[in-house]
Design an enzyme around this catalytic site. Structure first.
Site, PDB file in Angstrom:
ATOM      1  N   HIS A 240       0.860  -1.186   0.000  1.00  0.00           N
ATOM      2  CA  HIS A 240       0.000   0.000   0.000  1.00  0.00           C
ATOM      3  C   HIS A 240       0.896   1.235   0.000  1.00  0.00           C
ATOM      4  CE1 HIS A 240      -3.143   2.835   1.043  1.00  0.00           C
ATOM      5  NE2 HIS A 240      -4.043   1.873   0.904  1.00  0.00           N
ATOM      6  N   ARG A 284      -2.530   1.248  -7.416  1.00  0.00           N
ATOM      7  CA  ARG A 284      -1.758   1.202  -6.176  1.00  0.00           C
ATOM      8  C   ARG A 284      -0.282   0.870  -6.384  1.00  0.00           C
ATOM      9  NH1 ARG A 284      -4.985  -2.045  -1.682  1.00  0.00           N
ATOM     10  NH2 ARG A 284      -6.286  -0.193  -1.627  1.00  0.00           N
ATOM     11  N   HIS A 338       0.683  -5.003   2.217  1.00  0.00           N
ATOM     12  CA  HIS A 338      -0.748  -4.820   2.473  1.00  0.00           C
ATOM     13  C   HIS A 338      -1.591  -6.047   2.144  1.00  0.00           C
ATOM     14  CE1 HIS A 338      -4.425  -2.590   3.023  1.00  0.00           C
ATOM     15  NE2 HIS A 338      -4.794  -2.736   1.768  1.00  0.00           N
TER      16      HIS A 338
HETATM   17  C1  SIN Z   1      -7.575   1.520   1.865  1.00  0.00           C
HETATM   18  O1  SIN Z   1      -8.471   1.904   2.598  1.00  0.00           O
HETATM   19  O2  SIN Z   1      -6.781   2.255   1.273  1.00  0.00           O
HETATM   20  C2  SIN Z   1      -7.399   0.055   1.677  1.00  0.00           C
HETATM   21  C3  SIN Z   1      -8.515  -0.477   0.932  1.00  0.00           C
HETATM   22  C4  SIN Z   1      -8.132  -1.776   0.329  1.00  0.00           C
HETATM   23  O3  SIN Z   1      -7.025  -2.256   0.509  1.00  0.00           O
HETATM   24  O4  SIN Z   1      -8.953  -2.311  -0.407  1.00  0.00           O
END
Ligand code: SIN
Length: 511
Positions: A240, A284, A338
């Site tokens: 993330h 992402r 993440h």
């Molecule tokens: C976030 O809230 O940025 C994470 C959401 C996700 O990983 O789907």
């Protein structure tokens, strides 16, 4: 000292369940619910002792719906995955999404999703979503879904939830899975089931910085792989882009950028437009690498939340900032492990390559995410596949077969053995199998991890300690990641390969 090593080494004694679910996040709860609705007696085992031990409880941004336009969500999922998502799997997700959300979350659990003026839901947006379609509660959506879900299944007459209980091994015979050996009792406790559903979550514990709870050690993936199940796409570990950059990282949801927050480098400049046409809302993997590059070149990256009503609209995140002493509108961020896009290969009903073994949620590889997952599709995938798998898993009788009797001849581990080996494992993953990978470094990681796995195996032959099994599981999963990374020489989505100085030369022998 207990000596449970026996000459027979197998047993057919144990308890039975129609459907055995391992794991208590949204996917495990959904599987248990669906199986119980079909009339099955369900046993749900979980290592957790509190809701926050499951990654679901940590989910912030929300749960995507299609908002009546499945084709649009499908397009965004496929685009974010760099064109690698499996279209049939994405169809299965988008076609079932809205019904699953309405049936379970809205009608059954009555989750209080945030509402806009006028009474409609307050749909939000996150990176790489072309529409406002994400249901949320503040930015603490996982907590608001999981806690009522756990209460609901805990009170269900056909579901038993057994906390603080780990599955150590699958019980298999002739290609069929018959349940698990749990860690109840020094030599393990066989539980025979008509069908077994793994919902054990992700692998955050393999990395030094992660947005997952500490016990996300990849247990289901390791147990399934060791039993011979197919495992796919393990190189696609998603980082993330915006976790707090200091110690004890926490997530700064993409919903913040979806609603107007922006990234700035150490010179105070916005930079994402230089990296991708979607700027701060790029996929992402792209944002994570850009953040890392700018941190290296300009010293730091911050998330500037000044365009938002941060305190009032995101109280849960604002509180975390206050707890860490972060003041002002600029929060230092860095990428952080993440989500694992790969896992145990499953079909549209959650069936693995082994008979009567299902996998759902983050431990499963449905094909929906391909090489990079779109935000707010993980809770949805867990819900949809959990329901499908729980429904499919009913109707089989448990068959007591010979289960392995685990040896606990020597239960005392050398002090700190598991903790020290775990540190070596996470350092190896951080250094060699992170955001960017070099073939030579992947080869180095493989040899370190193989040695480590050998040391752990030597101990596991005579001990059943849970932390030792978690270490075994983490090292199996780490090796699977290293092997998949070595076999995929192309940069795609989350798997970004730097040019090798010399040919990789990775030993691909099995773990
Ligand atoms: C976030 O809230 O940025 C994470 C959401 C996700 O990983 O789907």
């Amino acid at each position: 000292m207990t000596d449970t090593d026996t000459s027979t080494a197998t047993t057919t004694d144990g308890e039975t369940a129609d459907v055995l679910v391992v794991g208590s996040g949204i996917a495990g709860c959904a599987a248990a619910l669906a199986a119980a609705r079909d009339g099955a007696e369900v046993l749900l085992l979980t290592k957790a002792t509190k809701p926050a031990d499951a990654s679901t409880d940590w989910a912030q941004g929300g749960i995507s719906t299609t908002r009546g336009n499945p084709a649009s969500l499908k397009e965004d999922i496929v685009d974010a995955s760099d064109g690698t998502a499996d279209p049939a799997a994405v169809d299965a997700l988008v076609e079932n999404a809205d019904d699953a959300v309405e049936d379970v979350l809205v009608d059954t659990l009555e989750v209080g999703f945030d509402e806009a003026d006028g009474g409609d839901f307050d749909y939000t947006r996150e990176a790489a979503h072309s529409e406002y379609r994400i249901l949320h509660v503040d930015a603490a959506t996982g907590t608001h879904i999981l806690r009522p879900f756990l209460n609901y299944i805990d009170n269900h007459e056909r579901i038993e939830v057994r906390q603080d209980t780990a599955a150590l091994e699958l019980i298999t015979a002739e290609g069929r899975v018959h349940g698990v050996v749990s860690d109840e009792g020094p030599g393990g406790h066989p539980i025979f089931a008509g069908a077994t559903v793994l919902a054990t979550g992700g692998i955050g514990a393999l990395y030094g910085r992660s947005t997952n709870p500490a016990d996300a050690t990849g247990d289901g993936i390791a147990m399934a792989a060791l039993a011979g199940a197919d495992v796919e796409d393990m190189e696609f570990v998603q980082f993330h882009p915006t976790a707090y950059a200091g110690d004890d990282p926490f997530l700064l949801s993409e919903a913040l950028r979806g609603e107007g927050a922006v990234l700035r480098n150490g010179d105070g400049e916005q930079f994402m437009d230089d990296y991708h046409p979607q700027g701060d809302l790029a996929p992402r993997d792209v944002v994570a690498r850009a953040v890392e590059t700018e941190r290296e070149e300009t010293g730091e990256v911050v998330l500037d939340v000044s365009p938002l009503e941060f305190e009032s609209e995101y109280p849960a995140i604002a509180e975390k900032c206050r707890d860490r002493g972060i003041e002002g509108d600029e929060i230092p961020v860095a990428p952080c492990e993440h989500f694992l896009c790969g896992g145990i290969d499953v079909d549209e009903r959650g069936r693995t390559s082994l008979d009567r073994l299902y996998a759902v949620g983050e431990c499963a590889r449905t094909g929906v995410h391909g090489a990079n997952r779109l935000a707010s599709t993980s809770l949805l995938e867990g819900l949809v596949w959990g329901l499908q798998a729980g429904d499919d898993a009913t109707g089989f009788d448990p068959e007591p077969v010979e289960a392995p009797e685990l040896r606990n001849r020597d239960p005392d581990l050398p002090e700190r053995f598991a903790a020290e080996k775990f540190t070596r494992l996470t350092q190896t993953m951080d250094e060699y199998l992170g955001l960017e990978r070099d073939p030579d470094e992947i080869a180095r990681a493989s040899s370190v991890l193989r040695r480590l796995k050998g040391e752990v195996d030597a101990y596991i032959r005579t001990r059943t300690a849970r932390d030792l099994y978690e270490l075994r599981n983490a090292s199996v999963v780490a090796l699977l990641i290293a092997r998949a990374a070595s076999e995929n020489t192309e940069s795609t989505g989350c798997h970004y390969v730097l040019e090798a100085e010399t040919a990789g030369g990775v030993d691909r022998t099995s773990f």
